[in-house]
Design an enzyme around this catalytic site. Structure first.
Site, PDB file in Angstrom:
ATOM      1  N   CYS A  44      -6.490  15.914  94.578  1.00  0.00           N
ATOM      2  CA  CYS A  44      -7.151  17.226  93.994  1.00  0.00           C
ATOM      3  C   CYS A  44      -6.002  18.213  94.290  1.00  0.00           C
ATOM      4  CB  CYS A  44      -8.344  17.545  94.824  1.00  0.00           C
ATOM      5  SG  CYS A  44      -9.079  18.978  93.731  1.00  0.00           S
ATOM      6  N   ASP A  46      -6.605  20.987  95.103  1.00  0.00           N
ATOM      7  CA  ASP A  46      -7.298  21.710  96.321  1.00  0.00           C
ATOM      8  C   ASP A  46      -6.044  21.970  97.378  1.00  0.00           C
ATOM      9  OD1 ASP A  46      -8.695  22.524  98.803  1.00  0.00           O
ATOM     10  OD2 ASP A  46     -10.275  22.482  97.381  1.00  0.00           O
ATOM     11  N   ARG A  48      -6.534  22.603 100.421  1.00  0.00           N
ATOM     12  CA  ARG A  48      -6.720  22.029 101.731  1.00  0.00           C
ATOM     13  C   ARG A  48      -6.662  20.785 102.042  1.00  0.00           C
ATOM     14  NH1 ARG A  48     -12.672  24.220 101.175  1.00  0.00           N
ATOM     15  NH2 ARG A  48     -12.291  23.137  99.036  1.00  0.00           N
ATOM     16  N   HIS A 100     -12.187  14.728  97.711  1.00  0.00           N
ATOM     17  CA  HIS A 100     -12.530  15.144  98.871  1.00  0.00           C
ATOM     18  C   HIS A 100     -14.028  15.719  98.815  1.00  0.00           C
ATOM     19  CE1 HIS A 100     -11.947  19.434  97.562  1.00  0.00           C
ATOM     20  NE2 HIS A 100     -11.213  18.950  96.811  1.00  0.00           N
ATOM     21  N   CYS A 103     -15.504  19.225  97.009  1.00  0.00           N
ATOM     22  CA  CYS A 103     -14.730  19.455  95.660  1.00  0.00           C
ATOM     23  C   CYS A 103     -15.252  20.465  94.884  1.00  0.00           C
ATOM     24  CB  CYS A 103     -14.235  18.082  95.235  1.00  0.00           C
ATOM     25  SG  CYS A 103     -12.997  18.306  93.774  1.00  0.00           S
TER      26      CYS A 103
HETATM   27 CO    CO Z   1     -11.198  19.214  94.607  1.00  0.00          CO
END
Ligand code: CO
Length: 212
Positions: A44, A46, A48, A100, A103
């Site tokens: 992803c 993302d 993090r 994750h 998400c």
């Molecule tokens: Co995500």
């Protein structure tokens, strides 16, 4: 503030270069010769979930593709190009789809609120909901349902990888290529291996199996 943040990035880079050179004066010379990563990571976008960091991989060890909600969309030329290069040129042995918990893309797919153009990307995740509607609707706790949906999405993306002509051709040629589905816990740092066991195109529904 913004300028300071930006300038800090360049300063960080200089520090990082120095640190690498202090540890190994040939660090960059070696990397410049080429790459042979054993692993393709599809994760992803993302912020993090930084691929290299969470698996302790160094530069040169992991080929990375990231998009919103770690999707393997079979008409996505970007993903297909990365996959083709990784499998056929770099000969990676492992492909990890890493989702994750928490998400945002998956969360958006659970709801009905339009969030703009991205609705059309998230729609692929809604299809995963449709495939697993019975199981997901049976989970009352919203958070548990969200976690289960994240896991179903990862498994589906691994299946979608296996359905590509690229992976099926590699298997046909007896090229060692292992697909994995992982979910990363943002609040724990721990990876859960979903043990998705797809090792040949015979694990796919017949209609998806390609003959070469
Ligand atoms: Co995500």
């Amino acid at each position: 503030m913004e300028v300071k943040f930006y300038n800090q990035l360049l300063a960080n880079n200089k520090k990082w270069v120095q640190k690498q050179l202090d540890e190994n004066p040939d660090f960059f010379n070696e990397l410049a010769k080429g790459q042979q990563p054993p692993l393709l990571w599809i994760g992803c976008a993302d912020s993090r979930v930084p691929a290299n960091e969470i698996i302790g991989a160094k530069p040169g060890e992991v080929f990375v593709h990231r998009n919103i909600a770690n999707m393997v969309v079979h008409s996505d030329m970007n993903m297909l190009s990365v996959l083709d290069y990784a499998v056929n040129a770099l000969k990676v042995r492992h492909v990890i789809v890493c989702g994750h918990y928490g998400c945002g893309g998956v969360k958006a797919a659970m709801g009905n609120q339009s969030i703009g153009l991205i609705d059309n990307w998230v729609r692929h995740i809604k299809d995963v909901y449709r495939f697993h509607k019975t199981e997901l609707d049976a989970i009352e706790d919203e958070n548990e349902k969200f976690n289960a949906f994240v896991e179903f999405n990862v498994k589906e993306q691994v299946l979608d990888l296996a359905k590509t002509s690229i992976v099926q051709a590699a298997w046909k040629n007896n090229q060692p290529l292992y697909l994995h589905g992982w979910v990363y816990g943002i609040d724990s740092g721990i990876v859960k291996d979903l043990n998705v066991n797809i090792t040949s195109n015979e694990d796919l529904e017949e209609v998806y199996q390609l003959s070469f």
